[in-house]
Write a protein that holds these residues in place. Structure first.
Motif, PDB file in Angstrom:
ATOM      1  N   SER A   1       0.838  -1.202   0.000  1.00  0.00           N
ATOM      2  CA  SER A   1       0.000   0.000   0.000  1.00  0.00           C
ATOM      3  C   SER A   1       0.870   1.248   0.000  1.00  0.00           C
ATOM      4  O   SER A   1       0.623   2.196  -0.753  1.00  0.00           O
TER       5      SER A   1
ATOM      6  N   THR B   1       2.464   1.780  -3.302  1.00  0.00           N
ATOM      7  CA  THR B   1       1.507   2.306  -4.286  1.00  0.00           C
ATOM      8  C   THR B   1       1.271   3.799  -4.066  1.00  0.00           C
ATOM      9  O   THR B   1       1.291   4.592  -5.017  1.00  0.00           O
TER      10      THR B   1
ATOM     11  N   ALA C   1      -7.890   7.175   0.679  1.00  0.00           N
ATOM     12  CA  ALA C   1      -7.678   5.727   0.563  1.00  0.00           C
ATOM     13  C   ALA C   1      -6.871   5.178   1.738  1.00  0.00           C
ATOM     14  O   ALA C   1      -6.928   3.983   2.038  1.00  0.00           O
TER      15      ALA C   1
ATOM     16  N   PRO D   1      -4.805   0.905  -1.651  1.00  0.00           N
ATOM     17  CA  PRO D   1      -4.575  -0.070  -2.728  1.00  0.00           C
ATOM     18  C   PRO D   1      -3.167  -0.661  -2.683  1.00  0.00           C
ATOM     19  O   PRO D   1      -2.246  -0.033  -2.163  1.00  0.00           O
TER      20      PRO D   1
ATOM     21  N   SER E   1      -0.899  -0.013 -11.331  1.00  0.00           N
ATOM     22  CA  SER E   1      -2.206  -0.659 -11.158  1.00  0.00           C
ATOM     23  C   SER E   1      -2.567  -1.641 -12.257  1.00  0.00           C
ATOM     24  O   SER E   1      -3.604  -1.515 -12.906  1.00  0.00           O
TER      25      SER E   1
ATOM     26  N   SER F   1      -5.883  -5.026 -10.189  1.00  0.00           N
ATOM     27  CA  SER F   1      -6.533  -3.781  -9.796  1.00  0.00           C
ATOM     28  C   SER F   1      -8.012  -3.774 -10.157  1.00  0.00           C
ATOM     29  O   SER F   1      -8.738  -2.896  -9.733  1.00  0.00           O
TER      30      SER F   1
ATOM     31  N   GLY G   1      -7.002  -4.215   0.479  1.00  0.00           N
ATOM     32  CA  GLY G   1      -6.592  -2.993  -0.212  1.00  0.00           C
ATOM     33  C   GLY G   1      -7.124  -2.932  -1.630  1.00  0.00           C
ATOM     34  O   GLY G   1      -7.146  -1.876  -2.239  1.00  0.00           O
ATOM     35  N   GLN G   2      -7.550  -4.094  -2.161  1.00  0.00           N
ATOM     36  CA  GLN G   2      -8.063  -4.080  -3.533  1.00  0.00           C
ATOM     37  C   GLN G   2      -9.563  -3.820  -3.563  1.00  0.00           C
ATOM     38  O   GLN G   2     -10.193  -3.934  -4.606  1.00  0.00           O
TER      39      GLN G   2
ATOM     40  N   GLN H   1      -8.744   0.706  -3.840  1.00  0.00           N
ATOM     41  CA  GLN H   1      -8.347   0.720  -5.249  1.00  0.00           C
ATOM     42  C   GLN H   1      -9.335   1.528  -6.085  1.00  0.00           C
ATOM     43  O   GLN H   1      -8.935   2.212  -7.025  1.00  0.00           O
TER      44      GLN H   1
ATOM     45  N   TRP I   1      -8.378   4.997  -5.745  1.00  0.00           N
ATOM     46  CA  TRP I   1      -7.195   5.277  -6.569  1.00  0.00           C
ATOM     47  C   TRP I   1      -7.631   5.623  -7.995  1.00  0.00           C
ATOM     48  O   TRP I   1      -7.229   6.646  -8.552  1.00  0.00           O
TER      49      TRP I   1
ATOM     50  N   ARG J   1     -14.621  -2.425 -11.949  1.00  0.00           N
ATOM     51  CA  ARG J   1     -14.672  -2.651 -10.514  1.00  0.00           C
ATOM     52  C   ARG J   1     -16.079  -2.514  -9.941  1.00  0.00           C
ATOM     53  O   ARG J   1     -16.474  -3.292  -9.081  1.00  0.00           O
TER      54      ARG J   1
END
Lengths: 598, 274
Positions: free
Chosen positions: A94, A97, A153, A161, A167, A172, A181-182, A186, A189, A256
């Motif tokens: 994380s 990222t 986030a 993420p 990503s 992702s 975190g996904q 994400q 993000w 997503r």
């Protein structure tokens, strides 16, 4: 130097449309339409982002070499991610990222391009403001919104993420099944970058319109200072690059939240669950992302090249050997930057023939980069170089640009990339050429333009001290990365458990210590910045005896820049090494014809 | 101050070159050299790497030294010192860059193409050993076709790690899959070409063996393949180089290069374990 400072040349013409500054606090400092305030806002945002990004890099470096040491205060940031201050592998990712995203988008795109560009582009072409002041205000506040979304986030339930700043799909794209975190992190993000793209598109349109339409009398394109050219070329690159990332992020978000399958193929089993997707392509994301991602490198570095050239010319007291060649080189780099994205994907499984097609323009890009470097070096020859904090950072930039550039020889070749891809060699390469070099450009610009922006001088001795620590420190951090890469040290690992990686840990320890020290040295800069803002010696109009238009006005400039008058430009931007009534230089707006001294 | 800059740039350039030349971290015994190559194609990559190192290294040193020298010589000169133009001016430098860098890049590009072609442009021989590799969070699995020489079909919906059905085979209905051999290590015979057919189970991964000079991503939805011949018996680490989630750092397997006899024995034993 100070006793040779000459009064600014008076501005020709009568005041035809003098404007009063807004009186309300909100209009003056928050939702300001003034390009100078907006430039400072961008700078401030980049400063906040760079300090967060730097602290995140510290956390990563510490975790890599002292994994069990409880970092004080980290436990408070995330009880799940770092229980008791010891971070979990996913929290490391994380932080990685967030570090990458903050640095690339909110620092390297914002500071050299949006911040300095906003402040100085209109002034350098003799304009009163940007072409679309309201768009300009919107670009900043949209960027700010993107920043807030990204930072949010950190605080969502399942954490920030973990897919890296690139990503890659489907990691992702598939949602929380892919790991902590996904989930919502994400999505934030994707949303943040989506909003950032809108801001950058507005900003670049504004820069292009301003440069083409608002140049004052006599300011032909060839009379624009080199940094104005750099901002202009960068906005053209940004306009095309962010226009591709914008829909890419939209598609990622749809995958997503709306159940589409742009980047997700059929038959994936993640966390024991057959994913309800089919028909997408993970390589599509890579192509779209890198179509933006490679030009992004030049969005970060070209403004720095422009700023550094501008400062070097001033410090050398002579024009570059060729103004035009450097501008053509920047254009060439901008053009080529769209033909090379596939060199990030040599081992991605795309057709091996296309690897060769991407390799060739990547190698060719070395030619304009080399020409620029040779012109800087050749111009140093026989000059009267003044050493200031700004010129030290500009010279340091050349050194870093070369060091980061030569490692590009390796990565441009698909055969060598088989071995070096995804190792610390790549990390060393892009940190030096895109990260550190661009940040040296930002530092050089700060030391150079701070007097104009605030009306106060910065402390030169502290500036030089800051340079020595930063210059030596960054070499200590990033040179060893290349050696680790040659030993095959894989990047993005939260711990080194493989047999071949364990012996390399002492080198990582050295890098961590260097990173902590270099980071701490940035406090000198922060102190200098804040202290000088309030207590610095008053800045004269033109402390560096520079020729471009920003130095004909008082420091700091009045609200309407030129007091409602039209400046008339008579010369090419860099009349140095001449004999004139002002000394060895001639302002762009001076009607005088100087004798060439050499 | 300019002279100090020159000295520091000079020292940094020299110190940076030392670990490259000695392949070690200032005499500490930590090695930065790529490990000895165990493949038939790797020498081409290694040659290309050393050629590039010479060219990049010389460019690096030359540029840093010239920068240091010019800053030493031309900083803080008298205010009335004569400003000189570099002999040949911009034109000379542009021509020098075009000729020197142009030929250098062309040479690297053309030579490098051969090394790349040796890995990717020649198809695997028909008699190469067929092995299937599957990458998933956070392990590699390998499958050999067994005595019938045929791989059974894959059914992602039948993947059941609890029952060791990592690939999603259906032995109840699929004859071909009944003798397939599934393992967690990649055992191969020495001096025989291996055709590795790669697919990802969940997200992107990568197959990287330093000694083999092979790195290839696993891309979900794509069937990719590489082929190579190992020339030295031994055990080597296979690691994942594509960020795949929290266990990425720990995703590894071993490549076990065996003599033909040992390989046959290994295969026999694995077949009996299935």
């Amino acid at each position: 130097m100070s006793d040779s400072v000459v009064k600014a040349v008076p501005i020709a013409g009568d005041a035809v449309h003098h404007h009063q500054p807004p009186q309300s606090f909100i209009r003056k400092y928050v939702f300001s339409l003034d390009h100078k305030v907006i430039g400072k806002q961008y700078y401030g945002l980049a400063l906040v982002a760079v300090f967060i990004g730097m602290v995140l890099s510290w956390l990563m470096r510490i975790h890599l070499v002292w994994p069990n040491w409880p970092i004080p205060g980290l436990g408070l940031l995330s009880k799940v991610g770092a229980p008791g201050g010891v971070m979990t592998p996913e929290y490391y990712l994380s932080i990685l990222t967030m570090h990458g995203t903050l640095m690339v988008f909110f620092v390297l795109t914002n500071a050299p391009f949006a911040a300095f560009g906003n402040y100085f582009l209109p002034i350098q072409i003799g304009a009163e403001d940007m072409a679309f002041p309201r768009f300009n205000m919107m670009s900043f506040w949209t960027t700010f919104l993107a920043f807030c979304i990204l930072i949010a986030a950190f605080f969502v339930g399942d954490g920030p993420p973990i897919a890296g700043w690139t990503s890659y799909a489907p990691l992702s794209a598939v949602g929380a099944d892919a790991g902590p975190g996904q989930g919502f992190g994400q999505t934030l993000w994707g949303l943040s970058i989506f909003v950032f793209c809108i801001a950058s598109l507005l900003g670049s349109l504004n820069f292009i319109a301003t440069t083409l339409d608002l140049r004052t009398k006599g300011m032909t394109l060839s009379r624009m200072p080199i940094c104005t050219w750099a901002w202009f070329i960068t906005s053209c690159i940004a306009l095309l690059a962010f226009a591709v990332l914008l829909p890419a992020c939209l598609l990622l978000i749809l995958d997503r939240v709306a159940g589409t399958s742009f980047f997700i193929p059929a038959g994936l089993v993640i966390s024991d669950r057959l994913q309800p997707h089919s028909g997408g392509s993970p390589l599509l994301w890579q192509h779209l992302f890198w179509f933006f991602g490679h030009p992004e490198v030049y969005i970060a570095i070209l403004p720095a090249i422009g700023i550094v050239s501008h400062i070097l010319i001033n410090s050398m007291r002579r024009p570059l050997l060729s103004h035009k060649v450097v501008i053509y080189c920047m254009m060439g780099i901008g053009f080529l930057s769209y033909m090379v994205w596939g060199h990030h994907m040599f081992v991605s499984g795309m057709n091996p023939f296309s690897s060769l097609m991407f390799s060739f323009p990547t190698l060719v890009i070395t030619i304009p980069a080399t020409i620029m470097t040779l012109i800087w070096l050749g111009s140093l020859y026989g000059s009267r170089l003044r050493i200031t904090a700004a010129s030290l950072f500009a010279l340091g930039f050349i050194s870093m640009f070369v060091s980061g550039g030569v490692s590009g020889f390796f990565l441009a070749q698909p055969s060598i990339d088989i071995y070096l891809h995804a190792t610390y060699f790549v990390v060393g390469h892009f940190h030096m050429v895109m990260g550190v070099a661009a940040i040296f450009g930002i530092f050089a610009g700060t030391y150079f333009w701070f007097p104009k922006m605030t009306g106060h001088m910065m402390n030169e001795s502290l500036g030089k001290l800051h340079f020595w620590f930063t210059f030596i420190g960054t070499y200590c951090i990033f040179m060893p990365f290349h050696y680790l890469g040659l030993a095959g040290n894989v990047r993005r690992y939260s711990a080194f458990v493989d047999d071949f990686l364990v012996p390399l840990i002492p080198v990582h320890r050295f890098i961590t210590i260097a990173a902590l020290c270099t980071g701490a040295a940035q406090l000198i800069f922060l102190y200098n910045l804040i202290h000088s803002r309030f207590r610095g010696a008053p800045a004269p109009d033109n402390p560096w005896e520079c020729t471009s238009l920003e130095w004909i006005m008082p420091s700091p400039p009045p609200f309407d820049n030129f007091g409602g008058k039209h400046v008339v430009v008579y010369h090419d931007p860099y009349q140095y090494g001449v004999k004139s009534s002002t000394g060895d230089y001639l302002m762009q707006n001076s009607p005088e014809q100087a004798e060439v001294r050499t | 101050m300019g002279k100090l800059f020159a000295v520091i740039v000079f020292v940094i350039a020299v110190l940076s070159a030392i670990p490259i030349i000695t392949h070690s971290w200032f005499g500490t015994g930590i090695s930065f050299a790529p490990p000895a190559d165990i493949s038939t194609h790797g020498h081409a990559i290694d040659d290309q790497l050393s050629d590039t190192m010479v060219e990049a290294g010389l460019s690096f040193l030359a540029a840093q030294f010239v920068l240091a020298f010019f800053v030493w010589k031309f900083s803080n000169r008298q205010a009335n010192a004569e400003i000189k133009t570099f002999p040949g001016g911009a034109k000379g430098l542009v021509i020098a860059a075009l000729v020197l860098v142009g030929t250098e890049m062309l040479a690297l590009g053309i030579l490098g193409q051969k090394a790349w072609a040796s890995v990717y442009f020649t198809p695997a021989k028909p008699d190469a050993l067929q092995v299937q590799a599957q990458a998933g969070q956070f392990a590699f699995y390998f499958r050999y076709p067994g005595a019938d020489g045929k791989f059974g079909a894959l059914h992602p919906d039948k993947i059941d790690e609890g029952n060791s059905n990592f690939f999603g085979l259906d032995p109840a209905n699929d004859v071909d899959s009944r003798d397939d051999i599934v393992t967690g290590e990649l055992a191969i015979p020495i001096n025989r070409e291996v055709h590795l057919m790669m697919h990802a189970k969940d997200v992107g991964h990568s197959f990287y063996v330093r000694e083999l000079r092979i790195q290839q991503d696993f891309v979900p939805g794509l069937d990719l393949s590489v082929h190579f011949t190992a020339t030295k018996v031994g055990k080597y680490e296979i690691v994942c180089t594509q960020l795949c989630g929290l266990g990425h750092y720990n995703m590894k397997a071993y490549l076990n290069v065996l003599s033909q006899e040992d390989f046959d024995a290994w295969m026999k034993q694995k077949a009996s374990e299935q």
